[in-house]
Each structure stands twice: as structure tokens, then as C-alpha cells.
Design a protein around this motif. Structure first.
Motif, PDB file in Angstrom:
ATOM      1  N   CYS A  36     132.457  41.745  55.782  1.00  0.00           N
ATOM      2  CA  CYS A  36     133.092  41.383  57.050  1.00  0.00           C
ATOM      3  C   CYS A  36     133.144  39.871  57.255  1.00  0.00           C
ATOM      4  CB  CYS A  36     132.335  42.042  58.199  1.00  0.00           C
ATOM      5  SG  CYS A  36     132.962  41.631  59.847  1.00  0.00           S
ATOM      6  N   VAL A  37     131.995  39.208  57.129  1.00  0.00           N
ATOM      7  CA  VAL A  37     131.902  37.792  57.499  1.00  0.00           C
ATOM      8  C   VAL A  37     132.475  36.886  56.414  1.00  0.00           C
ATOM      9  CG1 VAL A  37     130.349  35.930  58.164  1.00  0.00           C
ATOM     10  CG2 VAL A  37     129.893  38.264  58.945  1.00  0.00           C
ATOM     11  N   ILE A  38     132.021  37.058  55.172  1.00  0.00           N
ATOM     12  CA  ILE A  38     132.432  36.149  54.100  1.00  0.00           C
ATOM     13  C   ILE A  38     133.815  36.499  53.558  1.00  0.00           C
ATOM     14  CG2 ILE A  38     131.865  35.297  51.791  1.00  0.00           C
ATOM     15  CD1 ILE A  38     128.938  35.656  52.465  1.00  0.00           C
ATOM     16  N   LEU A  39     133.989  37.770  53.121  1.00  0.00           N
ATOM     17  CA  LEU A  39     135.286  38.151  52.555  1.00  0.00           C
ATOM     18  C   LEU A  39     136.361  38.248  53.623  1.00  0.00           C
ATOM     19  CD1 LEU A  39     134.265  40.888  49.932  1.00  0.00           C
ATOM     20  CD2 LEU A  39     134.437  38.406  49.668  1.00  0.00           C
ATOM     21  N   GLY A  40     136.000  38.768  54.799  1.00  0.00           N
ATOM     22  CA  GLY A  40     136.979  38.954  55.864  1.00  0.00           C
ATOM     23  C   GLY A  40     137.309  37.684  56.616  1.00  0.00           C
ATOM     24  N   PHE A  41     136.393  37.221  57.455  1.00  0.00           N
ATOM     25  CA  PHE A  41     136.628  36.019  58.265  1.00  0.00           C
ATOM     26  C   PHE A  41     136.680  34.757  57.413  1.00  0.00           C
ATOM     27  CE2 PHE A  41     134.976  39.002  61.423  1.00  0.00           C
ATOM     28  CZ  PHE A  41     135.854  38.795  62.476  1.00  0.00           C
ATOM     29  N   GLY A  42     135.907  34.740  56.312  1.00  0.00           N
ATOM     30  CA  GLY A  42     135.864  33.540  55.494  1.00  0.00           C
ATOM     31  C   GLY A  42     137.004  33.414  54.514  1.00  0.00           C
ATOM     32  N   MET A  43     137.392  34.544  53.854  1.00  0.00           N
ATOM     33  CA  MET A  43     138.384  34.486  52.784  1.00  0.00           C
ATOM     34  C   MET A  43     139.661  35.260  53.099  1.00  0.00           C
ATOM     35  SD  MET A  43     135.677  34.895  49.606  1.00  0.00           S
ATOM     36  CE  MET A  43     136.895  34.466  48.353  1.00  0.00           C
ATOM     37  N   GLY A  44     139.738  35.838  54.294  1.00  0.00           N
ATOM     38  CA  GLY A  44     140.972  36.499  54.713  1.00  0.00           C
ATOM     39  C   GLY A  44     141.225  37.850  54.094  1.00  0.00           C
ATOM     40  N   ASP A  45     140.192  38.496  53.562  1.00  0.00           N
ATOM     41  CA  ASP A  45     140.371  39.806  52.944  1.00  0.00           C
ATOM     42  C   ASP A  45     140.455  40.876  54.031  1.00  0.00           C
ATOM     43  OD1 ASP A  45     140.543  41.513  50.656  1.00  0.00           O
ATOM     44  OD2 ASP A  45     138.498  42.173  51.078  1.00  0.00           O
ATOM     45  N   SER A  46     141.454  41.739  53.950  1.00  0.00           N
ATOM     46  CA  SER A  46     141.631  42.807  54.930  1.00  0.00           C
ATOM     47  C   SER A  46     141.310  44.156  54.289  1.00  0.00           C
ATOM     48  CB  SER A  46     143.070  42.835  55.455  1.00  0.00           C
ATOM     49  OG  SER A  46     143.355  41.683  56.213  1.00  0.00           O
ATOM     50  N   PRO A  47     140.429  44.935  54.881  1.00  0.00           N
ATOM     51  CA  PRO A  47     140.133  46.257  54.316  1.00  0.00           C
ATOM     52  C   PRO A  47     141.336  47.186  54.466  1.00  0.00           C
ATOM     53  CG  PRO A  47     138.440  45.555  55.879  1.00  0.00           C
ATOM     54  CD  PRO A  47     139.598  44.650  56.058  1.00  0.00           C
ATOM     55  N   CYS A  48     141.584  47.992  53.431  1.00  0.00           N
ATOM     56  CA  CYS A  48     142.609  49.033  53.548  1.00  0.00           C
ATOM     57  C   CYS A  48     141.971  50.238  54.231  1.00  0.00           C
ATOM     58  CB  CYS A  48     143.164  49.398  52.170  1.00  0.00           C
ATOM     59  SG  CYS A  48     142.005  50.317  51.134  1.00  0.00           S
ATOM     60  N   ILE A  49     142.736  51.291  54.404  1.00  0.00           N
ATOM     61  CA  ILE A  49     142.228  52.457  55.127  1.00  0.00           C
ATOM     62  C   ILE A  49     141.073  53.113  54.374  1.00  0.00           C
ATOM     63  CG2 ILE A  49     143.936  54.024  54.085  1.00  0.00           C
ATOM     64  CD1 ILE A  49     144.011  55.441  56.853  1.00  0.00           C
ATOM     65  N   MET A  50     141.116  53.087  53.033  1.00  0.00           N
ATOM     66  CA  MET A  50     140.013  53.647  52.254  1.00  0.00           C
ATOM     67  C   MET A  50     138.792  52.736  52.303  1.00  0.00           C
ATOM     68  SD  MET A  50     141.870  55.364  48.921  1.00  0.00           S
ATOM     69  CE  MET A  50     140.361  56.184  48.436  1.00  0.00           C
ATOM     70  N   CYS A  51     139.033  51.421  52.309  1.00  0.00           N
ATOM     71  CA  CYS A  51     137.917  50.472  52.417  1.00  0.00           C
ATOM     72  C   CYS A  51     137.146  50.685  53.714  1.00  0.00           C
ATOM     73  CB  CYS A  51     138.425  49.034  52.362  1.00  0.00           C
ATOM     74  SG  CYS A  51     139.109  48.523  50.779  1.00  0.00           S
ATOM     75  N   TRP A  52     137.882  50.921  54.797  1.00  0.00           N
ATOM     76  CA  TRP A  52     137.220  51.150  56.073  1.00  0.00           C
ATOM     77  C   TRP A  52     136.356  52.396  56.025  1.00  0.00           C
ATOM     78  CZ3 TRP A  52     136.015  47.777  59.358  1.00  0.00           C
ATOM     79  CH2 TRP A  52     136.866  46.720  59.699  1.00  0.00           C
ATOM     80  N   HIS A  53     136.837  53.454  55.367  1.00  0.00           N
ATOM     81  CA  HIS A  53     136.043  54.683  55.284  1.00  0.00           C
ATOM     82  C   HIS A  53     134.784  54.463  54.454  1.00  0.00           C
ATOM     83  CE1 HIS A  53     135.058  58.948  54.512  1.00  0.00           C
ATOM     84  NE2 HIS A  53     135.680  59.147  55.660  1.00  0.00           N
ATOM     85  N   GLU A  54     134.919  53.690  53.373  1.00  0.00           N
ATOM     86  CA  GLU A  54     133.758  53.375  52.535  1.00  0.00           C
ATOM     87  C   GLU A  54     132.747  52.533  53.309  1.00  0.00           C
ATOM     88  OE1 GLU A  54     136.720  53.383  48.681  1.00  0.00           O
ATOM     89  OE2 GLU A  54     136.010  51.503  49.552  1.00  0.00           O
ATOM     90  N   ARG A  55     133.247  51.593  54.087  1.00  0.00           N
ATOM     91  CA  ARG A  55     132.356  50.761  54.897  1.00  0.00           C
ATOM     92  C   ARG A  55     131.681  51.600  55.966  1.00  0.00           C
ATOM     93  NH1 ARG A  55     134.415  45.054  57.325  1.00  0.00           N
ATOM     94  NH2 ARG A  55     135.250  44.992  55.181  1.00  0.00           N
ATOM     95  N   PHE A  56     132.422  52.562  56.512  1.00  0.00           N
ATOM     96  CA  PHE A  56     131.843  53.459  57.509  1.00  0.00           C
ATOM     97  C   PHE A  56     130.635  54.200  56.939  1.00  0.00           C
ATOM     98  CE2 PHE A  56     131.580  57.973  58.648  1.00  0.00           C
ATOM     99  CZ  PHE A  56     131.156  57.870  59.961  1.00  0.00           C
ATOM    100  N   CYS A  57     130.727  54.639  55.688  1.00  0.00           N
ATOM    101  CA  CYS A  57     129.607  55.351  55.080  1.00  0.00           C
ATOM    102  C   CYS A  57     128.376  54.463  55.009  1.00  0.00           C
ATOM    103  CB  CYS A  57     129.990  55.846  53.686  1.00  0.00           C
ATOM    104  SG  CYS A  57     131.190  57.190  53.685  1.00  0.00           S
ATOM    105  N   MET A  58     128.549  53.188  54.622  1.00  0.00           N
ATOM    106  CA  MET A  58     127.418  52.264  54.569  1.00  0.00           C
ATOM    107  C   MET A  58     126.830  52.042  55.961  1.00  0.00           C
ATOM    108  SD  MET A  58     128.857  49.323  52.008  1.00  0.00           S
ATOM    109  CE  MET A  58     129.947  49.739  50.653  1.00  0.00           C
TER     110      MET A  58
END
Length: 238
Positions: A36-58
Motif C-alpha cells: 500500500c505505502v511503498i508500491l502504491g503511494f510511493g510508486m503508483g502501483d494500482s492493485p487489480c481486482i485479484m490483487c485486492w482479493h489477495e490482499r484481503f486474505c492477508m
């Protein structure tokens, strides 16, 4: 039944619940926090719909670990962690088979996730959930009188809730902060309900004019069975 003070607990209880607090803290602060912080806000990476589900599991595994820290080690919490970790592994293997570094049929080297040590983030989803199983085994192996701790938790012998302790408080505060940042990222990249995350999201930006929200996934799940995106030319007449 009144809560016992942490100082009156045996060393076994202190050690065991501190291990779970540490596991919850590490899971939410490292893979989820970095994504979220480094890849997302820092590097502009946006999770796809599957990425969000995987993150939800964590996130869900970390949340259940915090429930153990607060309410004791119960069978339903252990079963939930095992189920959520299996679901995360399934999601990771499925996602990586589609968009993986080494020949996923959708990935023609345009990305679908930043690379870390040469592998896309989808691969690290599998690694993280594998290590959840590994660390769960380590906690159960290193913990002493685990059966007795579970029995006391089920019988409410520790009280309705467990007493607060320093590492547990740090884990809870960290969880709340990281979840708040994830909510902001989810709003930017996926939008409020009924919008859903995109399968091929645009880069994350704080500029609202660049936000892209879609409803495509409400139309149902579709699989593209097309062959290579670079087919051989047909034998045209000369």
C-alpha cells in the motif's frame, strides 16, 4: 469473570500471545504495508481486482491473529487462519498462472504488477501465504502448553477479553493505520460501491481527473481463450 493482569499470567501465556501479536504486526506492516505505502503511494502501483482479493486474505489473517491476541486461542480462530491462508494460496497460484513472470498468458511484459527481485507481486502473494503456514507451525511448535492455553481460552478462564499488553497494542494501532491507508488507496483506484476494481488498472494518482472507476465485473466472470497476442502471419497468396 474478571480479566487477569498480564503480570499474573504464566510465562507460557505471555510468550504464546506475544508470538501471535508479533505475527499479526509483521503481516500487516510488511507485505500489506509495503504494497500500500511503498508500491502504491510511493510508486503508483494500482492493485487489480485479484490483487485486492489477495490482499484481503492477508488482512483477514492478520485480523484473526489480533482476535486471538484479544479473545484467546480458540478453535474457530485457528480454523479461520488455515482457511484464509489456503484461499490466499489459491488466489496467488491462480493469479500467477495468468499474469506470472514466466509466461502467464495475459502478460506480454507490460507489467500487471511491479517486479520485486525479478518476480511480479503475484508471485510474492504465494510466498507470503506459504510463510503464514510456516510461521503458524513455528508458533505452535515453540509455544508451550498450547493445548492448555486453547482449553482455557475456550472455557473463558482468561476472562471475557485478554488483558492488553504492549506488543498487542502496537499491533492493533499499526493495523488501524495500514487499513486506513488501504481504504484511501481503494477509494482512489477502485471507487466507492457499486464500483469494482479494474482487471487492468491505470497507474495510481492523487489527481482525481486520472481516477478510473468501472462496473465491468458485475457483468459476470469471463475467460479469454485466445491464443498468443502475436500470432504468425497466414500464408497469403503471392
Amino acid at each position: 469473570m474478571q480479566n487477569k493482569n498480564l503480570a499474573t499470567w504464566g510465562d507460557d501465556e505471555k510468550y504464546f500471545f506475544n508470538l501471535f501479536a508479533l505475527a499479526a504486526l509483521a503481516l500487516v506492516a510488511l507485505p500489506v504495508g509495503i504494497a500500500c505505502v511503498i508500491l502504491g503511494f510511493g510508486m503508483g502501483d494500482s492493485p487489480c481486482i485479484m490483487c485486492w482479493h489477495e490482499r484481503f486474505c492477508m488482512v483477514a489473517v492478520s485480523f484473526v491473529a489480533l482476535l486471538i491476541v484479544r479473545y484467546g486461542f480458540k478453535v474457530k480462530y485457528l480454523a479461520s487462519i488455515i482457511f484464509l491462508t489456503c484461499l490466499g494460496l489459491y488466489d496467488g497460484f491462480t493469479h500467477y498462472s495468468l499474469d506470472g513472470t514466466y509466461g502467464g498468458y495475459l502478460d506480454i511484459k507490460q507489467g500487471f504488477g511491479l517486479e520485486i527481485l525479478g518476480a511480479h507481486t503475484q508471485f510474492w502473494v504465494v510466498v507470503v501465504h506459504f510463510f503464514i503456514f510456516l510461521f503458524l507451525g513455528v508458533i505452535l511448535f515453540l509455544g508451550k502448553n498450547v493445548g492448555s492455553i486453547m482449553k482455557k481460552s475456550e472455557n473463558g478462564e482468561y476472562g471475557e477479553v485478554l488483558p492488553s499488553f504492549t506488543l498487542g497494542k502496537i499491533a492493533v494501532v499499526t493495523f488501524v493505520i495500514i487499513m486506513g491507508l488501504n481504504l484511501i488507496q481503494a477509494f482512489i483506484t477502485a471507487g466507492p460501491p457499486p464500483y469494482l476494481a479494474s482487471a487492468t488498472p491505470s497507474r495510481m494518482s492523487v489527481d482525481p481527473s486520472k481516477w478510473f472507476w468501472e462496473l465491468d465485473h458485475w457483468d459476470g466472470f469471463e475467460i479469454d481463450y485466445r491464443e498468443s497476442w502475436n500470432p504468425k502471419l497466414p500464408n497469403l497468396p503471392k
